[in-house]
Design a protein around this motif. Structure first.
Motif, PDB file in Angstrom:
ATOM      1  N   ARG A 135     168.125  -5.286   3.594  1.00  0.00           N
ATOM      2  CA  ARG A 135     169.621  -5.280   3.744  1.00  0.00           C
ATOM      3  C   ARG A 135     170.295  -4.052   4.521  1.00  0.00           C
ATOM      4  NH1 ARG A 135     171.246 -10.139   2.203  1.00  0.00           N
ATOM      5  NH2 ARG A 135     169.834 -10.428   0.090  1.00  0.00           N
ATOM      6  N   GLY A 136     169.559  -3.158   5.003  1.00  0.00           N
ATOM      7  CA  GLY A 136     170.438  -2.212   6.090  1.00  0.00           C
ATOM      8  C   GLY A 136     170.392  -2.560   7.218  1.00  0.00           C
ATOM      9  N   SER A 137     171.918  -1.787   7.328  1.00  0.00           N
ATOM     10  CA  SER A 137     172.414  -2.480   9.238  1.00  0.00           C
ATOM     11  C   SER A 137     171.450  -2.429  10.195  1.00  0.00           C
ATOM     12  CB  SER A 137     173.764  -1.773   8.891  1.00  0.00           C
ATOM     13  OG  SER A 137     173.758  -0.326   9.228  1.00  0.00           O
ATOM     14  N   VAL A 138     171.054  -1.424  10.943  1.00  0.00           N
ATOM     15  CA  VAL A 138     169.787  -0.769  11.953  1.00  0.00           C
ATOM     16  C   VAL A 138     168.563  -1.395  11.612  1.00  0.00           C
ATOM     17  CG1 VAL A 138     169.450   0.746  13.415  1.00  0.00           C
ATOM     18  CG2 VAL A 138     171.351   0.335  12.057  1.00  0.00           C
ATOM     19  N   ILE A 139     167.587  -2.096  12.110  1.00  0.00           N
ATOM     20  CA  ILE A 139     165.963  -1.816  12.120  1.00  0.00           C
ATOM     21  C   ILE A 139     165.751  -1.117  13.603  1.00  0.00           C
ATOM     22  CG2 ILE A 139     164.073  -3.260  11.673  1.00  0.00           C
ATOM     23  CD1 ILE A 139     166.221  -6.101  10.913  1.00  0.00           C
ATOM     24  N   THR A 140     164.576  -0.030  12.251  1.00  0.00           N
ATOM     25  CA  THR A 140     164.329   0.796  12.846  1.00  0.00           C
ATOM     26  C   THR A 140     162.855   0.299  13.764  1.00  0.00           C
ATOM     27  OG1 THR A 140     162.902   2.411  11.608  1.00  0.00           O
ATOM     28  CG2 THR A 140     165.947   2.795  12.786  1.00  0.00           C
ATOM     29  N   VAL A 141     162.292   0.595  14.757  1.00  0.00           N
ATOM     30  CA  VAL A 141     161.124   0.120  15.409  1.00  0.00           C
ATOM     31  C   VAL A 141     160.064   1.115  15.780  1.00  0.00           C
ATOM     32  CG1 VAL A 141     159.953  -1.402  16.403  1.00  0.00           C
ATOM     33  CG2 VAL A 141     161.675  -2.027  15.581  1.00  0.00           C
ATOM     34  N   GLU A 142     159.029   1.421  16.182  1.00  0.00           N
ATOM     35  CA  GLU A 142     158.842   2.974  16.460  1.00  0.00           C
ATOM     36  C   GLU A 142     157.342   2.509  17.177  1.00  0.00           C
ATOM     37  OE1 GLU A 142     156.184   4.950  13.061  1.00  0.00           O
ATOM     38  OE2 GLU A 142     158.034   6.205  14.299  1.00  0.00           O
ATOM     39  N   CYS A 143     156.508   2.579  18.986  1.00  0.00           N
ATOM     40  CA  CYS A 143     155.247   2.459  19.033  1.00  0.00           C
ATOM     41  C   CYS A 143     154.660   3.689  19.141  1.00  0.00           C
ATOM     42  CB  CYS A 143     155.810   1.555  20.352  1.00  0.00           C
ATOM     43  SG  CYS A 143     153.763   1.069  20.763  1.00  0.00           S
ATOM     44  N   ARG A 144     153.582   4.179  18.429  1.00  0.00           N
ATOM     45  CA  ARG A 144     153.112   5.250  18.655  1.00  0.00           C
ATOM     46  C   ARG A 144     152.156   5.456  19.789  1.00  0.00           C
ATOM     47  NH1 ARG A 144     150.754   5.372  12.633  1.00  0.00           N
ATOM     48  NH2 ARG A 144     152.743   5.196  11.060  1.00  0.00           N
ATOM     49  N   ALA A 145     151.406   4.254  19.979  1.00  0.00           N
ATOM     50  CA  ALA A 145     150.714   4.563  21.744  1.00  0.00           C
ATOM     51  C   ALA A 145     151.715   4.871  22.211  1.00  0.00           C
ATOM     52  CB  ALA A 145     150.185   2.879  21.542  1.00  0.00           C
ATOM     53  N   TYR A 146     152.878   4.090  22.887  1.00  0.00           N
ATOM     54  CA  TYR A 146     153.651   4.675  23.858  1.00  0.00           C
ATOM     55  C   TYR A 146     154.961   5.287  23.641  1.00  0.00           C
ATOM     56  CZ  TYR A 146     151.041   1.006  25.885  1.00  0.00           C
ATOM     57  OH  TYR A 146     150.040  -0.458  26.469  1.00  0.00           O
TER      58      TYR A 146
END
Length: 94
Positions: A19-30
């Motif tokens: 239900r959040g307005s923003v989806i956060t994505v992270e790539c630890r490798a890069y």
């Protein structure tokens, strides 16, 4: 109000569930981070699009995701799901 709709069926979490307005994505490798607009993703892929599908879509062409031995070494995660009290790890991926 919670940022996640309760998923009682044990199915993968969908864009409809979050239900959040923003989806956060992270790539630890890069060491990369991104913030994606949930409404735009729903418009583009549909509300039933799962986070597993989104992860695969975002990592197309990544050498860690598509290895010769078939092992997924991708370190892409969704911190927004963790913040909402859900886990998202490679063990959840079929």
């Amino acid at each position: 109000m919670s940022s996640i709709r309760k998923n009682t069926y044990g199915e993968p979490t969908t864009l409809r569930d979050y239900r959040g307005s923003v989806i956060t994505v992270e790539c630890r490798a890069y060491d990369r981070n991104a913030k994606l607009d949930r409404k735009m993703l729903v418009k583009q892929y549909g509300a039933s699009f799962t986070f597993l599908q989104l992860r695969r879509r975002l990592t197309l062409g990544c050498s860690r995701m598509n290895t010769d031995d078939g092992i997924d070494r991708c370190q892409t995660r969704f911190p927004c799901l963790l913040a909402a009290g859900l886990s998202f790890n490679k063990e959840d991926i079929p």
